[in-house]
Design a protein around this motif. Structure first.
Motif, PDB file in Angstrom:
ATOM      1  N   ALA A 228      85.809  41.872  81.943  1.00 16.86           N
ATOM      2  CA  ALA A 228      86.221  42.101  83.503  1.00 16.86           C
ATOM      3  C   ALA A 228      87.872  42.470  83.319  1.00 16.86           C
ATOM      4  O   ALA A 228      88.412  43.347  84.381  1.00 16.86           O
ATOM      5  CB  ALA A 228      85.824  40.864  84.144  1.00 16.86           C
TER       6      ALA A 228
ATOM      7  N   ALA B 278      79.631  44.874  78.397  1.00 13.51           N
ATOM      8  CA  ALA B 278      79.767  43.571  78.074  1.00 13.51           C
ATOM      9  C   ALA B 278      79.636  42.848  79.394  1.00 13.51           C
ATOM     10  O   ALA B 278      78.635  41.967  79.530  1.00 13.51           O
ATOM     11  CB  ALA B 278      80.980  42.881  77.453  1.00 13.51           C
ATOM     12  N   LEU B 279      80.011  43.344  80.424  1.00 12.68           N
ATOM     13  CA  LEU B 279      79.591  43.018  81.878  1.00 12.68           C
ATOM     14  C   LEU B 279      78.209  43.080  82.149  1.00 12.68           C
ATOM     15  O   LEU B 279      77.799  42.031  82.706  1.00 12.68           O
ATOM     16  CB  LEU B 279      80.751  43.507  82.760  1.00 12.68           C
ATOM     17  CG  LEU B 279      82.313  43.212  82.740  1.00 12.68           C
ATOM     18  CD1 LEU B 279      82.893  43.945  83.952  1.00 12.68           C
ATOM     19  CD2 LEU B 279      82.253  41.742  83.153  1.00 12.68           C
TER      20      LEU B 279
ATOM     21  N   ALA C  92      82.771  37.840  79.065  1.00 14.73           N
ATOM     22  CA  ALA C  92      82.560  38.688  80.389  1.00 14.73           C
ATOM     23  C   ALA C  92      83.821  38.513  81.215  1.00 14.73           C
ATOM     24  O   ALA C  92      84.343  39.700  81.743  1.00 14.73           O
ATOM     25  CB  ALA C  92      81.546  37.959  81.391  1.00 14.73           C
TER      26      ALA C  92
ATOM     27  N   THR D 103      80.503  32.770  79.381  1.00 10.98           N
ATOM     28  CA  THR D 103      81.218  33.517  80.422  1.00 10.98           C
ATOM     29  C   THR D 103      82.641  34.239  79.773  1.00 10.98           C
ATOM     30  O   THR D 103      83.349  34.899  80.469  1.00 10.98           O
ATOM     31  CB  THR D 103      81.443  32.859  81.585  1.00 10.98           C
ATOM     32  OG1 THR D 103      82.035  31.600  81.333  1.00 10.98           O
ATOM     33  CG2 THR D 103      80.040  32.455  82.014  1.00 10.98           C
TER      34      THR D 103
ATOM     35  N   HIS E 287      76.101  40.572  80.330  1.00  4.54           N
ATOM     36  CA  HIS E 287      76.142  39.105  80.984  1.00  4.54           C
ATOM     37  C   HIS E 287      75.427  38.970  82.238  1.00  4.54           C
ATOM     38  O   HIS E 287      74.686  38.305  82.547  1.00  4.54           O
ATOM     39  CB  HIS E 287      77.756  39.049  81.059  1.00  4.54           C
ATOM     40  CG  HIS E 287      77.994  37.417  81.808  1.00  4.54           C
ATOM     41  ND1 HIS E 287      77.931  36.278  81.066  1.00  4.54           N
ATOM     42  CD2 HIS E 287      78.336  37.183  83.051  1.00  4.54           C
ATOM     43  CE1 HIS E 287      78.082  35.322  81.978  1.00  4.54           C
ATOM     44  NE2 HIS E 287      78.502  35.850  83.312  1.00  4.54           N
ATOM     45  N   TRP E 288      75.351  40.047  82.867  1.00  6.69           N
ATOM     46  CA  TRP E 288      74.761  40.045  84.135  1.00  6.69           C
ATOM     47  C   TRP E 288      73.234  40.039  83.737  1.00  6.69           C
ATOM     48  O   TRP E 288      72.260  39.284  84.500  1.00  6.69           O
ATOM     49  CB  TRP E 288      75.014  41.241  85.187  1.00  6.69           C
ATOM     50  CG  TRP E 288      74.426  41.816  86.204  1.00  6.69           C
ATOM     51  CD1 TRP E 288      73.350  40.513  86.833  1.00  6.69           C
ATOM     52  CD2 TRP E 288      74.504  42.470  87.115  1.00  6.69           C
ATOM     53  NE1 TRP E 288      73.155  41.116  87.894  1.00  6.69           N
ATOM     54  CE2 TRP E 288      73.555  42.384  88.300  1.00  6.69           C
ATOM     55  CE3 TRP E 288      75.133  43.857  87.094  1.00  6.69           C
ATOM     56  CZ2 TRP E 288      73.470  43.087  89.275  1.00  6.69           C
ATOM     57  CZ3 TRP E 288      74.885  44.779  88.194  1.00  6.69           C
ATOM     58  CH2 TRP E 288      74.148  44.503  89.312  1.00  6.69           C
TER      59      TRP E 288
END
Length: 287
Positions: free
Chosen positions: A24, A268-269, A20, A17, A272-273
């Protein structure tokens, strides 16, 4: 005693994480800057400063000036606002078109499904950029034309994902149980199918934003996107290529870096999702 008094971190991030969180943070900072820049640093699109042409980076101009004496950092923030707006709205338009096509194909089935999927395959075989140029050329270059061009060329993956998810859900036992229990077709769609489809559709829309930003930048760079006087990242890179001949590399570097950093943060977000979803759908949502 020292071990007892040692402070523990308030939040312990998992290794997966950390990227992420960094993405973010970058994206939040970019969005905040785009929202605040009109309030603290208004931009006059027609203003030029001929006595400050192609000035290198300095304290007065952190990213230098362009061939008309305009502050590059200032215009990059405004161009980033336009690119993110175009990317988000175009991705939403593409998601609505693809979601509607995928829902019809996955629900009706039969010849309707086959015809719609052949249309999807045909559009997918065409180069997206050339098709986008053709659409913009038919219309007057504007913000709406660019959004429509991107929306009409990027809905294919959403249609495939929605169709595949609906075809899979229709064979699940809980759908058969709901139908056997007397649930209406509308209730089955809204209470059982839609909650499973929307997360995949939202993820596909998020993954589409970087592609939409790159598409808008390419169109503006070719002179077929937004009007040349507007502060768009594609327009700035197009203008900056003329300054490269005089050694003013900063005119293209700053808007280009903004595109790369922000779109990589969004990607990238989304990745990760995607990784947090069921492994069965990860292959369908690869970047």
């Amino acid at each position: 005693m020292a071990e007892l008094t040692a402070r523990r971190p308030l939040v312990r991030l998992r290794p997966g994480t950390r990227g992420a969180v960094l993405a973010a943070s970058v994206l939040a900072a970019a969005i905040l800057a785009c929202l605040l820049v009109p309030l603290v640093w208004p931009l006059d699109e027609s203003a030029v400063a001929l006595n400050q042409i192609n000035q290198p980076p300095s304290w007065a101009h952190p990213a230098g000036t362009d061939d008309l004496g305009r502050d590059v950092a200032h215009r990059t923030l405004y161009g980033l606002r336009v690119s993110l707006l175009v990317g988000a709205v175009a991705a939403l338009v593409a998601a609505l078109i693809g979601g509607a096509v995928g829902a019809i194909a996955g629900t009706v089935g039969g010849w309707t499904d086959r015809i719609l999927m052949r249309i999807v395959d045909t559009v997918a075989a065409l180069p997206h950029l050339l098709l986008g140029i053709f659409i913009v050329a038919m219309l007057r270059p504007s913000l709406g034309a660019v959004i429509l061009s991107i929306g009409l060329t990027h809905w294919l993956s959403t249609a495939r994902i929605v169709r595949a998810e609906l075809l899979s859900l229709r064979t699940r036992p809980f759908i058969d149980a709901a139908v056997s229990g007397g649930a209406s077709r509308w209730r089955v769609y809204t209470r059982h199918l839609l909650p499973h489809v929307l997360p995949r559709m939202a993820l596909a829309t998020t993954l589409m934003v970087p592609h939409a930003v790159w598409h808008e930048t390419a169109l503006s760079f070719l002179g077929l996107g937004l009007p040349p006087h507007l502060a768009s990242l594609g327009n700035m890179i197009n203008d900056g290529q003329r300054s490269l001949l005089t050694g003013a590399w900063w005119a293209s570097l700053t808007p280009g870096a903004a595109i790369v950093v922000v779109t990589l943060a969004v990607a990238a977000l989304a990745a990760h999702w995607r990784d947090r979803l069921d492994p069965r759908v990860r292959a369908e949502l690869q970047l």
